[in-house]
Scaffold this motif. Sequence first.
Motif, PDB file in Angstrom:
ATOM      1  N   GLU A 128      42.234  25.481  56.518  1.00  0.00           N
ATOM      2  CA  GLU A 128      43.310  24.596  57.042  1.00  0.00           C
ATOM      3  C   GLU A 128      43.194  23.990  58.354  1.00  0.00           C
ATOM      4  OE1 GLU A 128      47.510  25.369  56.236  1.00  0.00           O
ATOM      5  OE2 GLU A 128      46.682  26.677  54.627  1.00  0.00           O
ATOM      6  N   ALA A 129      42.986  24.786  59.177  1.00  0.00           N
ATOM      7  CA  ALA A 129      42.823  24.341  60.671  1.00  0.00           C
ATOM      8  C   ALA A 129      41.853  23.400  61.043  1.00  0.00           C
ATOM      9  CB  ALA A 129      42.802  25.409  61.656  1.00  0.00           C
ATOM     10  N   SER A 130      40.875  23.518  60.277  1.00  0.00           N
ATOM     11  CA  SER A 130      39.499  22.565  60.339  1.00  0.00           C
ATOM     12  C   SER A 130      39.327  21.228  59.371  1.00  0.00           C
ATOM     13  CB  SER A 130      38.430  23.328  60.825  1.00  0.00           C
ATOM     14  OG  SER A 130      38.085  23.927  59.591  1.00  0.00           O
ATOM     15  N   GLY A 131      40.187  21.638  58.058  1.00  0.00           N
ATOM     16  CA  GLY A 131      39.703  20.924  57.030  1.00  0.00           C
ATOM     17  C   GLY A 131      38.232  20.932  56.479  1.00  0.00           C
ATOM     18  N   GLN A 132      37.678  21.976  56.954  1.00  0.00           N
ATOM     19  CA  GLN A 132      36.145  22.319  56.534  1.00  0.00           C
ATOM     20  C   GLN A 132      35.979  23.257  55.240  1.00  0.00           C
ATOM     21  OE1 GLN A 132      33.209  20.839  57.820  1.00  0.00           O
ATOM     22  NE2 GLN A 132      34.575  19.616  58.716  1.00  0.00           N
ATOM     23  N   GLU A 133      35.082  23.346  54.593  1.00  0.00           N
ATOM     24  CA  GLU A 133      35.051  23.938  53.248  1.00  0.00           C
ATOM     25  C   GLU A 133      34.508  25.409  53.776  1.00  0.00           C
ATOM     26  OE1 GLU A 133      33.227  22.399  49.524  1.00  0.00           O
ATOM     27  OE2 GLU A 133      33.166  20.437  50.736  1.00  0.00           O
ATOM     28  N   MET A 134      35.026  26.520  53.302  1.00  0.00           N
ATOM     29  CA  MET A 134      34.465  27.618  53.729  1.00  0.00           C
ATOM     30  C   MET A 134      33.971  28.420  52.512  1.00  0.00           C
ATOM     31  SD  MET A 134      35.229  28.095  57.097  1.00  0.00           S
ATOM     32  CE  MET A 134      35.380  29.786  57.263  1.00  0.00           C
ATOM     33  N   LEU A 135      32.891  29.428  52.607  1.00  0.00           N
ATOM     34  CA  LEU A 135      32.547  30.139  51.816  1.00  0.00           C
ATOM     35  C   LEU A 135      32.688  31.663  52.048  1.00  0.00           C
ATOM     36  CD1 LEU A 135      28.868  28.861  51.214  1.00  0.00           C
ATOM     37  CD2 LEU A 135      30.936  28.129  50.036  1.00  0.00           C
ATOM     38  N   THR A 136      33.350  32.492  51.215  1.00  0.00           N
ATOM     39  CA  THR A 136      33.382  34.001  51.515  1.00  0.00           C
ATOM     40  C   THR A 136      32.294  34.664  50.935  1.00  0.00           C
ATOM     41  OG1 THR A 136      35.926  33.766  51.156  1.00  0.00           O
ATOM     42  CG2 THR A 136      34.875  36.030  50.911  1.00  0.00           C
ATOM     43  N   LEU A 137      31.602  35.264  51.696  1.00  0.00           N
ATOM     44  CA  LEU A 137      30.317  36.008  51.239  1.00  0.00           C
ATOM     45  C   LEU A 137      30.589  37.813  51.225  1.00  0.00           C
ATOM     46  CD1 LEU A 137      27.639  33.966  53.477  1.00  0.00           C
ATOM     47  CD2 LEU A 137      28.420  33.603  51.030  1.00  0.00           C
ATOM     48  N   ALA A 138      29.805  38.258  50.594  1.00  0.00           N
ATOM     49  CA  ALA A 138      29.725  39.905  50.388  1.00  0.00           C
ATOM     50  C   ALA A 138      28.489  40.527  50.520  1.00  0.00           C
ATOM     51  CB  ALA A 138      30.539  40.229  49.231  1.00  0.00           C
ATOM     52  N   PHE A 139      28.446  41.568  51.071  1.00  0.00           N
ATOM     53  CA  PHE A 139      27.035  42.367  51.139  1.00  0.00           C
ATOM     54  C   PHE A 139      27.579  43.766  50.749  1.00  0.00           C
ATOM     55  CE2 PHE A 139      24.359  45.287  53.273  1.00  0.00           C
ATOM     56  CZ  PHE A 139      23.104  44.666  52.778  1.00  0.00           C
ATOM     57  N   THR A 140      26.808  44.478  50.126  1.00  0.00           N
ATOM     58  CA  THR A 140      26.873  45.861  49.510  1.00  0.00           C
ATOM     59  C   THR A 140      25.530  46.398  49.789  1.00  0.00           C
ATOM     60  OG1 THR A 140      28.540  45.118  47.994  1.00  0.00           O
ATOM     61  CG2 THR A 140      27.492  47.365  47.686  1.00  0.00           C
ATOM     62  N   PRO A 141      25.399  47.352  50.481  1.00  0.00           N
ATOM     63  CA  PRO A 141      24.161  48.221  51.124  1.00  0.00           C
ATOM     64  C   PRO A 141      23.729  48.875  49.554  1.00  0.00           C
ATOM     65  CG  PRO A 141      26.113  49.037  52.171  1.00  0.00           C
ATOM     66  CD  PRO A 141      26.701  48.000  51.512  1.00  0.00           C
ATOM     67  N   ALA A 142      22.196  48.781  49.624  1.00  0.00           N
ATOM     68  CA  ALA A 142      21.726  49.454  48.423  1.00  0.00           C
ATOM     69  C   ALA A 142      22.067  51.160  48.347  1.00  0.00           C
ATOM     70  CB  ALA A 142      20.537  49.266  48.475  1.00  0.00           C
TER      71      ALA A 142
END
Length: 142
Positions: A128-142
Amino acid sequence: MIRPYTDHDADAVVSIWRAASERAHPFLSIPFLDAEAENVRNIYPQFAEIWVLEDDGKPIGFIALLNAEVGAIFLQPKHHGQGHGRAMMDFAVAKRGAVTLDVFKANAIGRVFYDRYGFRQVGEYVHEASGQEMLTLAFTPA
């Protein structure tokens, strides 16, 4: 060496954040960056667990954790490509296990780093504050 943040680190952390942000986020406005720098200095340390990466006793990077979320990871640009970012992320994963983070979709530098580390996209939204598109990323260790 990665050590806990102290109030004495505020200037160094803001400087690291600003240099890295200007390089990775050229799409953000100067007024936005100025306002966010104040948040980095005054607001985020109240809520995040911040760790500072030192080289020769001088801060060169930091990572901020909000439970299992990496709220920030920034490194002085002249230290990119030397394994310091990976060391900070390894530190976070060792502390938290599976982690998530949000990254600007237009942040090519960050996205390459996260892809190489093994993060996968799990969401997308507009900041919202920047109007930029964001991605949510996840990492799960092996």
